[in-house]
Motif scaffolding. Structure first.
Motif, PDB file in Angstrom:
ATOM      1  N   LEU A  87       0.814  -1.213   0.000  1.00 33.67           N
ATOM      2  CA  LEU A  87       0.000   0.000   0.000  1.00 33.67           C
ATOM      3  C   LEU A  87       0.851   1.268   0.000  1.00 33.67           C
ATOM      4  N   VAL A  91       0.793   4.098  -2.945  1.00 32.24           N
ATOM      5  CA  VAL A  91       0.366   5.476  -2.695  1.00 32.24           C
ATOM      6  C   VAL A  91       1.498   6.449  -3.017  1.00 32.24           C
ATOM      7  N   ILE A  94       1.557   6.858  -6.728  1.00 33.42           N
ATOM      8  CA  ILE A  94       0.429   7.663  -7.192  1.00 33.42           C
ATOM      9  C   ILE A  94       0.649   9.132  -6.843  1.00 33.42           C
ATOM     10  N   ARG A  95       1.206   9.363  -5.671  1.00 31.46           N
ATOM     11  CA  ARG A  95       1.470  10.755  -5.291  1.00 31.46           C
ATOM     12  C   ARG A  95       2.571  11.378  -6.152  1.00 31.46           C
ATOM     13  N   ARG A  99      -0.553   7.052 -12.604  1.00 32.19           N
ATOM     14  CA  ARG A  99      -2.018   7.125 -12.665  1.00 32.19           C
ATOM     15  C   ARG A  99      -2.691   5.887 -12.108  1.00 32.19           C
ATOM     16  N   ASP A 100      -1.995   4.738 -12.191  1.00 27.45           N
ATOM     17  CA  ASP A 100      -2.570   3.538 -11.579  1.00 27.45           C
ATOM     18  C   ASP A 100      -1.443   2.575 -11.246  1.00 27.45           C
ATOM     19  N   PHE A 101      -1.775   1.595 -10.446  1.00 31.38           N
ATOM     20  CA  PHE A 101      -0.784   0.704  -9.880  1.00 31.38           C
ATOM     21  C   PHE A 101      -1.370  -0.697  -9.950  1.00 31.38           C
ATOM     22  N   ILE A 114      -7.752  -0.787 -17.333  1.00 27.38           N
ATOM     23  CA  ILE A 114      -6.973   0.389 -16.932  1.00 27.38           C
ATOM     24  C   ILE A 114      -6.502   1.154 -18.159  1.00 27.38           C
ATOM     25  N   ARG A 117      -9.382   3.049 -19.768  1.00 24.17           N
ATOM     26  CA  ARG A 117      -9.799   4.223 -18.997  1.00 24.17           C
ATOM     27  C   ARG A 117      -8.788   5.358 -19.160  1.00 24.17           C
TER      28      ARG A 117
ATOM     29  N   VAL B  46     -12.151   6.623  -9.421  1.00 26.02           N
ATOM     30  CA  VAL B  46     -12.918   6.088 -10.544  1.00 26.02           C
ATOM     31  C   VAL B  46     -14.427   6.340 -10.364  1.00 26.02           C
ATOM     32  N   LEU B  99      -8.173   8.319 -11.293  1.00 23.05           N
ATOM     33  CA  LEU B  99      -8.664   7.148 -12.000  1.00 23.05           C
ATOM     34  C   LEU B  99      -8.015   5.842 -11.552  1.00 23.05           C
ATOM     35  N   ALA B 100      -7.290   5.875 -10.435  1.00 21.89           N
ATOM     36  CA  ALA B 100      -6.552   4.670 -10.038  1.00 21.89           C
ATOM     37  C   ALA B 100      -7.488   3.567  -9.544  1.00 21.89           C
ATOM     38  N   THR B 101      -7.540   2.483 -10.303  1.00 23.08           N
ATOM     39  CA  THR B 101      -8.354   1.341  -9.887  1.00 23.08           C
ATOM     40  C   THR B 101      -7.760   0.702  -8.634  1.00 23.08           C
ATOM     41  N   TYR B 102      -6.461   0.896  -8.433  1.00 31.36           N
ATOM     42  CA  TYR B 102      -5.826   0.368  -7.216  1.00 31.36           C
ATOM     43  C   TYR B 102      -6.502   0.962  -5.976  1.00 31.36           C
ATOM     44  N   VAL B 103      -6.727   2.269  -6.020  1.00 33.95           N
ATOM     45  CA  VAL B 103      -7.362   2.951  -4.892  1.00 33.95           C
ATOM     46  C   VAL B 103      -8.826   2.526  -4.788  1.00 33.95           C
ATOM     47  N   LYS B 105     -10.153  -0.255  -5.687  1.00 33.27           N
ATOM     48  CA  LYS B 105     -10.256  -1.631  -5.158  1.00 33.27           C
ATOM     49  C   LYS B 105     -10.194  -1.649  -3.638  1.00 33.27           C
ATOM     50  N   LEU B 128      -4.849   3.847   4.028  1.00 37.91           N
ATOM     51  CA  LEU B 128      -4.864   4.501   2.723  1.00 37.91           C
ATOM     52  C   LEU B 128      -4.988   6.020   2.899  1.00 37.91           C
ATOM     53  N   PHE B 132      -1.958   8.850   2.050  1.00 31.59           N
ATOM     54  CA  PHE B 132      -2.191   9.982   1.158  1.00 31.59           C
ATOM     55  C   PHE B 132      -2.023  11.312   1.880  1.00 31.59           C
TER      56      PHE B 132
END
Ligand SMILES: Cc1cc2nc3c(=O)[nH]c(=O)nc-3n(C[C@H](O)[C@H](O)[C@H](O)COP(=O)(O)O)c2cc1C
Lengths: 203, 138
Positions: A87, A91, A94-95, A99-101, A114, A117, B46, B99-103, B105, B128, B132
């Motif tokens: 996690l 994060v 992402i910060r 855009r995604d992980f 993904i 999108r 998302v 748009l993070a699908t990780y977040v 989920k 989480l 952040f």
């Protein structure tokens, strides 16, 4: 239109299978063996989604984030892929603009979802850029005075107040207004207002 | 005395409207939460929201009532409401929106579970928010 997907991974078999997967979904894949190879070519590449593996020997994925110029960041939305995700790392990534992980192993559909999108979002961004530069090109043809008239009219002021604000006669404002519409190639003020907005004149 | 409330929910608007919908929520929340001495964070990923708020019990109750009947989201699921000893957050902010699908989920994983059994999920969701909100380490 070509929808590129860039793959950065040091593992040849993953490069091959990922390229195959995204190609079967209609994207144009292009694989790189290292982040530095991608970085070197980035300025000449078409925009696209970047699938980035984080544990690569030469330069790890995080280093690429720091080295990718900000002007290119928006053109290459990044999905970070890792076998050792947690996690905190996700994060942090992402910060830093990822855009995604995605954690390995993943389902093909997760990756394709993904990519779809992010490509939708990129499309929106690219058409915004395009509208802006088209609007800038058109409004760039205006004289200083016509631009002032456009801005005031676009803010909703009637001719009379525009005349007052610019210390002109109403008749002169009307003339500038007609000339301005003609140069922009539009017939109505709402159309001209949309261009002024897109060009960022009202900010 | 302090009260807290953490929930997850699903957005009712299309993803393309996200900016236009969330802007006013952020504006109202910034002002009102500060007035009410409510701190916490909001995440939008998302199609899902997650929010943690804490503050004087009456203030948290008041906001909860407003938020629960807000049509911009549905399927609210409370993950935590406790009486923390001290605040977990120093202010209120939108911790993430994207748009993070990780977040997403992580948010969805606590949805649909009875509140009493969401212990681990609640802890993960709280982490989480914390990750952040941490000062940037790099
Ligand atoms: C996901 C979500 C989170 C919200 N969070 C807050 C919040 O933290 N503080 C707040 O004042 N309003 C928040 N709102 C907005 C409230 O629901 C409500 O619209 C706002 O407080 C104005 O309330 P009123 O219409 O009853 O005056 C949130 C709305 C949504 C959809």
């Amino acid at each position: 239109m070509i929808r590129s997907v860039y793959i950065v991974d040091d593992d040849a078999s993953i490069r091959r299978s990922t390229a195959f997967l995204v190609k079967s979904a209609g994207y144009q894949p292009r694989a790189f063996t290292s982040a530095s190879d991608f970085l070197r070519e980035a300025p000449t590449l078409l925009p696209g989604v970047l699938l980035l593996d984080v544990r690569m020997p030469e330069m790890d994925g995080f280093a690429l984030l720091d080295d990718l110029p900000a002007s290119l960041g928006a053109l290459f939305p990044i999905v970070m892929i890792t076998g050792h995700g947690d996690l905190a790392t996700a994060v942090q990534a992402i910060r830093h603009g990822v855009r995604d992980f995605l954690e390995k192993p993943y389902e093909d559909d997760d990756l394709l979802g993904i990519v779809a999108r992010l490509w939708d979002d990129l499309d929106g961004h690219l058409s915004h850029i395009e509208q802006r530069s088209a609007a800038l090109r058109l409004t760039g043809k205006l004289t200083e005075r016509e631009r002032e008239v456009l801005i005031l009219l676009a803010q909703g002021r009637p001719n009379k107040l525009v005349a007052h604000a610019l210390d002109l006669s109403i008749r002169t404002v009307e003339m500038h207004r007609a000339q301005m519409l003609e140069r922009l190639g539009v017939r109505t003020l709402p159309e001209a207002t949309r261009l002024a907005l897109a060009a960022g004149l009202l900010e | 005395m302090l009260a807290s409330w953490m929930y997850v929910s699903r957005a009712t608007f299309p993803a393309s409207d996200a900016n236009a919908v969330i802007e006013p929520i952020a504006r109202v929340s910034m002002r009102r939460n500060a007035d009410l001495e409510v701190t916490g964070a909001l995440i939008f990923a998302v199609q899902h929201f997650a929010q943690y708020i804490e503050g004087p019990p009456a203030a948290v109750d008041f906001l909860r009532t407003a938020i629960e009947r807000d049509g911009r989201h549905r399927s609210l699921h409370t993950v935590l409401d406790d009486r923390p000893e001290c605040r977990r957050f120093g202010g209120w902010r939108i911790a993430y929106r994207g748009l993070a699908t990780y977040v997403e989920k992580t948010i969805v994983s606590v949805q649909g579970q009875p509140t009493a059994e969401t212990g681990d999920a609640a802890a993960r969701l709280l982490r989480l928010f914390r990750e952040f909100s941490l000062p940037d380490a790099r």
